[in-house]
Design an enzyme around this catalytic site. Sequence first.
Site, PDB file in Angstrom:
ATOM      1  N   ASP A   5     109.254  37.313   9.065  1.00  0.00           N
ATOM      2  CA  ASP A   5     110.279  36.593   8.370  1.00  0.00           C
ATOM      3  C   ASP A   5     110.349  35.015   8.770  1.00  0.00           C
ATOM      4  O   ASP A   5     109.392  34.744   9.435  1.00  0.00           O
ATOM      5  CB  ASP A   5     112.012  37.172   9.008  1.00  0.00           C
ATOM      6  CG  ASP A   5     111.611  37.292  10.743  1.00  0.00           C
ATOM      7  OD1 ASP A   5     111.494  36.248  11.104  1.00  0.00           O
ATOM      8  OD2 ASP A   5     112.199  38.134  11.071  1.00  0.00           O
ATOM      9  N   ASP A   9     112.336  31.581   9.527  1.00  0.00           N
ATOM     10  CA  ASP A   9     113.559  31.084  10.052  1.00  0.00           C
ATOM     11  C   ASP A   9     113.564  29.318   9.887  1.00  0.00           C
ATOM     12  O   ASP A   9     112.478  28.950   9.745  1.00  0.00           O
ATOM     13  CB  ASP A   9     113.563  31.272  11.768  1.00  0.00           C
ATOM     14  CG  ASP A   9     113.686  32.638  12.072  1.00  0.00           C
ATOM     15  OD1 ASP A   9     114.417  33.350  11.328  1.00  0.00           O
ATOM     16  OD2 ASP A   9     113.258  33.060  12.757  1.00  0.00           O
ATOM     17  N   ASP A  52     110.293  28.611  23.509  1.00  0.00           N
ATOM     18  CA  ASP A  52     109.612  29.240  24.887  1.00  0.00           C
ATOM     19  C   ASP A  52     108.183  28.809  24.761  1.00  0.00           C
ATOM     20  O   ASP A  52     107.527  28.144  25.766  1.00  0.00           O
ATOM     21  CB  ASP A  52     109.664  30.746  24.797  1.00  0.00           C
ATOM     22  CG  ASP A  52     109.569  31.682  23.379  1.00  0.00           C
ATOM     23  OD1 ASP A  52     109.183  30.766  22.338  1.00  0.00           O
ATOM     24  OD2 ASP A  52     109.464  32.826  23.422  1.00  0.00           O
TER      25      ASP A  52
HETATM   26  P1  ATP Z   1     108.071  37.752  15.803  1.00  0.00           P
HETATM   27  O1  ATP Z   1     106.852  37.502  14.848  1.00  0.00           O
HETATM   28  O2  ATP Z   1     107.881  38.646  16.729  1.00  0.00           O
HETATM   29  O3  ATP Z   1     109.162  37.460  15.054  1.00  0.00           O
HETATM   30  P2  ATP Z   1     108.955  34.799  16.579  1.00  0.00           P
HETATM   31  O4  ATP Z   1     108.218  33.735  17.134  1.00  0.00           O
HETATM   32  O5  ATP Z   1     109.581  34.629  15.317  1.00  0.00           O
HETATM   33  O6  ATP Z   1     107.895  36.188  16.702  1.00  0.00           O
HETATM   34  P3  ATP Z   1     111.545  35.540  17.424  1.00  0.00           P
HETATM   35  O7  ATP Z   1     111.972  36.622  18.513  1.00  0.00           O
HETATM   36  O8  ATP Z   1     112.043  36.002  15.985  1.00  0.00           O
HETATM   37  O9  ATP Z   1     110.013  35.432  17.636  1.00  0.00           O
HETATM   38  O10 ATP Z   1     112.255  34.184  17.993  1.00  0.00           O
HETATM   39  C1  ATP Z   1     111.960  33.095  17.079  1.00  0.00           C
HETATM   40  C2  ATP Z   1     111.894  31.810  17.685  1.00  0.00           C
HETATM   41  O11 ATP Z   1     112.974  31.462  18.520  1.00  0.00           O
HETATM   42  C3  ATP Z   1     110.620  31.752  18.564  1.00  0.00           C
HETATM   43  O12 ATP Z   1     109.338  31.490  17.729  1.00  0.00           O
HETATM   44  C4  ATP Z   1     110.814  30.830  19.541  1.00  0.00           C
HETATM   45  O13 ATP Z   1     110.607  29.681  19.227  1.00  0.00           O
HETATM   46  C5  ATP Z   1     112.437  31.070  19.803  1.00  0.00           C
HETATM   47  N1  ATP Z   1     112.675  32.030  20.787  1.00  0.00           N
HETATM   48  C6  ATP Z   1     113.022  33.251  20.871  1.00  0.00           C
HETATM   49  N2  ATP Z   1     113.047  33.868  22.045  1.00  0.00           N
HETATM   50  C7  ATP Z   1     113.177  33.017  22.800  1.00  0.00           C
HETATM   51  C8  ATP Z   1     113.285  32.853  24.408  1.00  0.00           C
HETATM   52  N3  ATP Z   1     113.584  33.893  25.155  1.00  0.00           N
HETATM   53  N4  ATP Z   1     113.200  31.612  24.897  1.00  0.00           N
HETATM   54  C9  ATP Z   1     113.029  30.377  24.194  1.00  0.00           C
HETATM   55  N5  ATP Z   1     112.651  30.592  23.197  1.00  0.00           N
HETATM   56  C10 ATP Z   1     112.776  31.886  22.193  1.00  0.00           C
HETATM   57 MG    MG Z   2     110.612  36.300  14.261  1.00  0.00          MG
END
Ligand code: ATP
Ligand code: MG
Length: 451
Positions: free
Chosen positions: A71, A73, A152
Site C-alpha cells: 500500500d 502511505d 524503525d
Molecule cells: P509492509 O510492507 O509490511 O506494510 P511497511 O514498512 O509499510 O511494510 P508498516 O507496518 O505498514 O510497514 O508501517 C509503515 C511505516 O511506519 C514503516 O515503514 C515505518 O517507517 C513506520 N513504522 C511502523 N511500525 C513501526 C514501529 N514499530 N516503530 C517505528 N516505526 C514504525
Molecule cells: Mg505498509
Amino acid sequence: MAQEPKPFIVSDSQSQSIEPTIIPRDEHVISRSQISEHALTVLYRLKNAGYGAYLVGGGVRDLSLGREPKDFDVATDATPDEVKALFRNCRLIGRRFRLAHVHWGQDIIEVATFRALTPPEEAEAGTRVVEDGMILRDNVYGTIEEDALRRDFTINALYYNIADFSVVDYAGGMADLKAGRIRLIGDPEVRYREDPVRMLRAVRFAAKLGFQIDAETAKPIPWMAELLDDIPPARLFDEVLKLLMAGQGVETFEALRQNGLFRYLFPATDTAIDDDEHGALISFLAKALASTDKRVNEERPVTPAFLFAALLWPAILAQLPGARLQTDINRELFEQAVTEALERQLRQVAIPKRFSLPMREIWALQPRFDTRSEKKAKRLFTHPRFRAAYDFLLLRGEAGLAEPGLAEWWREFTTNSADAPPPTPARRRRRGGRRGRGGGGANGSAEDASG
Ligand code: ATP
Ligand code: MG
C-alpha cells in the site's frame, strides 16, 4: 550521494538538526507510473495547496527495490484538519494521534502529519502510549526530520518528494537498501526497549527482502527477546500473521528460531521441537509453512486456522507421549492436551475465536482418521471441516507423524471416491483491503488451508 549514514543524536529534548541526503530523480528508480493513481491524487492535491507531500515507508522501500508495494502511505506537514478540508472522501481516525484516511471504495490512502520525537525522559518515565508501535504523545506534530528519525529501520525512513521527485534520506536508508541491510535508526537497545516488536519486524523484513540484519541491530535481540512478553497478545497475533502468512514463512520461522524469538511467540511448541530427537516435529512445521507459502505466492486463499493448528500440534503431542502416531488415543486425554496447549498459547498470542474454533475442529477430527473403514471414511466426508482436517492428516503423514500408510490410504480413498468433497477451487485473493481488522488479509476458508 553515497554519503555515510548519519548518526542519530538526541539532545535533552530536541534532536540535533541533521542535513538529509537528497537523491535527485535521475539517481533513483522510483517513477510516478508505479505509484497508484489515488496516492498520486493525494500527493498532488496536498502539494498544490502549498503543503509538503511525500510518499513514505514501505511504498518507497519496495519501489526502490523494484517490488510492488502493499500500500501507499503519505506524510505531510498539513495537519489532519487541513488534510480533511482538501478531501471530501476523508475521515480522521485515531484518538491519541489523528491520521487522515482518504477513501476510494476499498482503497485507502493513509495520510499522516509529521510526528515529533518523544523526548527520552518522557519515554523513560513511562508516559508513553504505543499505537501501532509508534510512541505517541497527543497530536504533537514535528518536522520531516523528526518524523524520519522516529521510524524503525533506515530503509523504512525514505521520503519521495512529489514536488521535485527526489528521495529525502535522513538515516542512510538508500545505502542500506543497496547493501541489503536491515539497520535500526539510533541505538538498537533504546529502540527495542521503546518497542520490542521491532525485533520481530527486523526478522520479517530480512526474510521478506532477503536482507541481512546489521550486526549492531541483531546483537541485542537474543537477550532482549523476553521483552516480547509485555506486548499485548492481540498485537502479537497481528505480527505473527505478517511473519508467517506473507509468503516467506519458512525463512522467517528459521530466522525467528535462530534469533531466539520463536519461543516468545509459541513457547510450548519451541520446547517441543527442541526436545524432539528425530526432527519429525520441525519437519512437520516446515512442511506446513512451505505449503502456506506456496499458496500465498500463488495468490490462493489461506487461513490462519490451518497454520496455527499446525504450529500448535507439536505442543499437543508433547503432552501425549506415545500419541504421535495417533493410535489408541484416549479421547479425554486428547481433549485435555488440546485445551491446555491452546490456553497456554492464548496467554502469549491471542487467536480470535473465528480461528481457534476451526483449529479445534481440525484437531478433533484427527483421531477419526484412525481407521481404514470405507464406511467410516464416507461418514467423515460429510463433515464441514473434512477438507482442512484431511490436508492436516496428509501433512502428518509426510512428516512421519501418522501411522505408516494411513495418510496414503486416505489419499487413495479420497482421490478415488465420488463422495469426497473436492478441494476448494483456487481463486485470486482480493487486493487492497488494507489494515484488515486483525485478519491480516487472511480471508480464506479453513477447507482451503493447505495445498
Ligand atoms: P509492509 O510492507 O509490511 O506494510 P511497511 O514498512 O509499510 O511494510 P508498516 O507496518 O505498514 O510497514 O508501517 C509503515 C511505516 O511506519 C514503516 O515503514 C515505518 O517507517 C513506520 N513504522 C511502523 N511500525 C513501526 C514501529 N514499530 N516503530 C517505528 N516505526 C514504525
Ligand atoms: Mg505498509
